[in-house]
Write an enzyme that holds these catalytic residues in place. Structure first.
Site, PDB file in Angstrom:
ATOM      1  N   CYS A 137     -13.257   1.397 -28.798  1.00 30.43           N
ATOM      2  CA  CYS A 137     -14.579   1.977 -29.037  1.00 30.43           C
ATOM      3  C   CYS A 137     -15.307   2.017 -27.702  1.00 30.43           C
ATOM      4  CB  CYS A 137     -15.347   1.146 -30.042  1.00 30.43           C
ATOM      5  SG  CYS A 137     -14.502   1.107 -31.605  1.00 30.43           S
ATOM      6  N   TYR A 180      -9.947   4.177 -12.209  1.00 28.22           N
ATOM      7  CA  TYR A 180      -9.884   4.934 -10.942  1.00 28.22           C
ATOM      8  C   TYR A 180      -9.685   6.439 -11.117  1.00 28.22           C
ATOM      9  CZ  TYR A 180      -7.764   0.419  -9.427  1.00 28.22           C
ATOM     10  OH  TYR A 180      -7.462  -0.880  -9.181  1.00 28.22           O
ATOM     11  N   GLU A 236       4.659  -6.466   2.197  1.00 28.02           N
ATOM     12  CA  GLU A 236       4.498  -7.037   0.852  1.00 28.02           C
ATOM     13  C   GLU A 236       4.032  -5.986  -0.152  1.00 28.02           C
ATOM     14  OE1 GLU A 236       1.985 -10.387   1.820  1.00 28.02           O
ATOM     15  OE2 GLU A 236       0.174  -9.168   1.647  1.00 28.02           O
ATOM     16  N   ARG A 268      -5.776   1.777 -15.433  1.00 27.05           N
ATOM     17  CA  ARG A 268      -5.986   2.510 -14.176  1.00 27.05           C
ATOM     18  C   ARG A 268      -6.670   3.874 -14.344  1.00 27.05           C
ATOM     19  NH1 ARG A 268      -2.060   4.103 -11.631  1.00 27.05           N
ATOM     20  NH2 ARG A 268      -2.676   3.622  -9.498  1.00 27.05           N
ATOM     21  N   GLY A 301       3.660  -4.027  -3.675  1.00 26.32           N
ATOM     22  CA  GLY A 301       3.676  -4.270  -5.118  1.00 26.32           C
ATOM     23  C   GLY A 301       4.092  -2.972  -5.792  1.00 26.32           C
ATOM     24  N   GLY A 335       0.788  -1.228   0.000  1.00 23.45           N
ATOM     25  CA  GLY A 335       0.000   0.000   0.000  1.00 23.45           C
ATOM     26  C   GLY A 335       0.817   1.274   0.000  1.00 23.45           C
TER      27      GLY A 335
END
Ligand SMILES: Cc1ncc(COP(=O)(O)O)c(C=O)c1O
Length: 419
Positions: free
Chosen positions: A338, A313, A268, A309, A270, A227
């Site tokens: 499209c 978001y 952890e 993304r 990413g 995060g």
């Protein structure tokens, strides 16, 4: 060859390198920067925890074998989010003990995983029961929802009452009962409260997770997920990972003083490890406008198919038009699908609003680079929409070599499973 960095904000790729990517692999094409990946991994590995530290790579961010093997060689472990990711991690050469499965989907291969030595993180009471069935008396991790979450948007928040991830903290008693009934040992307490988390909330939740660990006497490690925010755009902040380390050091030392238990720390990430070490090299395929009071649109051959993304978001990615000597223009970048939602420059956090960028006025054929595309881009692409084949992936080596990691999908591969 001119090796001047590009005028924009994707510092790892020079103009001649981007040109070479297009010549050799075509566009759109993902490019990853080995030096950047290594730097991020080393920064995270340098974090010093008082009672031991394990760095897991949340491979959901980018499961390319080229990236997995690089992190494996640097000594990282893996967080896998499905049985399939477990298989990919094994195929990339990770030892089973270095892989932990944390999945929304109950594993259909749990007995096999346990036999191999893969670690399991129960993400619901149902998953805990399933583990007890295949491995009574076994050891595992448990993912709790500590009651609070934070993400860059609501859609990347995985903690608090509106989130289905992990076991709600008020059900800790049920976790204890199930563990006692089946002789399970809960070794690791896990929480992950979102992506792009507010660092202050992350710190608060780390304390809440430690409080939960205090109630589980067999716990020897806390895993606080990932995060960690990364600024893809210049105005976006990046978490100071060393500061996270200092905070956790204090928390773990205090925990040991109070409870007499020295907990190992696991993180952890990413995004932190890969986000800024990736870019998509693309071509401007058309330029249209909607009149004097409208917008100028640059259509690229990349969009939601490679970088989903922004349309999902309202996430922001730097975009560089590789042209010099042009006047600046306010431009909305869109993809080739499209789909009116195929927008690369929405307003921050609002995928439905347009936010034009000031760039050199694009022309058809221009090279355009979308930066910050190492995390949740290739991994989360809407491949094959409009039947566009999956884009290739290339590693930029520190000596400037471009190494193909994955070929472009052929058209035949798009329909090969049709019967
Ligand atoms: C369980 C778990 N751990 C780690 C991560 C990595 O998060 P990030 O990429 O924000 O670091 C995720 C992402 O969703 C996750 O679900």
């Amino acid at each position: 060859m001119d090796s001047t960095p590009m005028p924009g904000r994707t510092p790892f790729l020079t103009l001649p390198q981007a040109t070479l990517v297009r010549e050799r692999f075509g566009t759109p094409c993902y490019v990853y920067d080995r030096a950047g990946l290594e730097t991020a991994a080393r920064q995270a590995l340098a974090l010093s925890a008082p009672f031991g530290f394990t760095l897991r790579y949340a491979m959901k961010a980018n499961p390319s074998r080229g990236i997995l093997t690089l992190f494996r060689d640097l000594g990282l472990h893996v967080d896998a989010s499905s049985d399939h990711e477990v298989e990919r991690a094994l195929r990339a050469g990770f030892a089973p003990e270095a892989i932990q499965l944390t999945s929304q989907m109950p594993s259909s291969r749990l007995a096999e995983h346990v036999k191999r030595g893969i670690l399991f993180n129960a993400c619901s009471l149902h998953q805990l029961e399933l583990f007890a069935r295949v491995a009574p008396g076994g050891r595992l991790a448990v993912r709790m929802n500590p009651g609070l979450g934070s993400g860059s948007t609501k859609r990347t928040n995985t903690g608090g009452p509106a989130s289905s991830f992990g076991i709600w903290h008020e059900y800790l008693g049920d976790v204890q009962k199930t563990a006692a009934k089946h002789g399970l040992t809960i070794r690791t307490l896990h929480s992950h409260i979102g992506s792009g988390t507010d660092p202050e909330v992350w710190k608060r939740v780390s304390g809440m997770t430690l409080d939960l660990a205090a109630a589980l006497p067999d716990v020897t490690a806390v895993n606080l997920g990932g995060g960690f925010k990364v600024g893809r755009m210049p105005e976006e902040p990046t978490v100071d990972i060393a500061d996270v380390g200092v905070h956790m050091r204090d928390g773990l030392v205090e925990f040991e003083r109070r409870h007499g238990r020295a907990l190992r720390l696991e993180l952890e990430p990413g995004t932190y490890l890969v986000a800024r070490a990736g870019a998509v090299v693309a071509t401007c395929i058309d330029v249209v406008d909607t009149g004097r009071d409208g917008y100028c649109f640059a259509k690229l051959d990349t969009g939601m198919t490679e970088v989903t993304r922004p349309s999902l978001y309202g996430a922001q990615h730097p975009i560089d038009v590789l042209a010099s000597g042009r006047e600046a223009a306010e431009v909305v970048f869109v993809g080739p699908c499209c789909e009116s939602g195929d927008i690369l420059t929405p307003a921050p956090g609002d995928p439905e609003a347009l936010a034009p960028r000031w760039v050199p006025r694009p022309r058809i054929g221009d090279l355009v680079v979308v930066g910050g595309a190492g995390a949740y881009c290739a991994a989360m692409s809407t491949i094959n929409y409009n039947s566009y084949p999956q884009a290739p992936e290339v590693m930029l080596e520190p000596n400037g070599d471009l190494r193909l990691l994955r070929r472009r999908q052929s058209l035949e591969q798009v329909w090969m499973n049709e019967v």
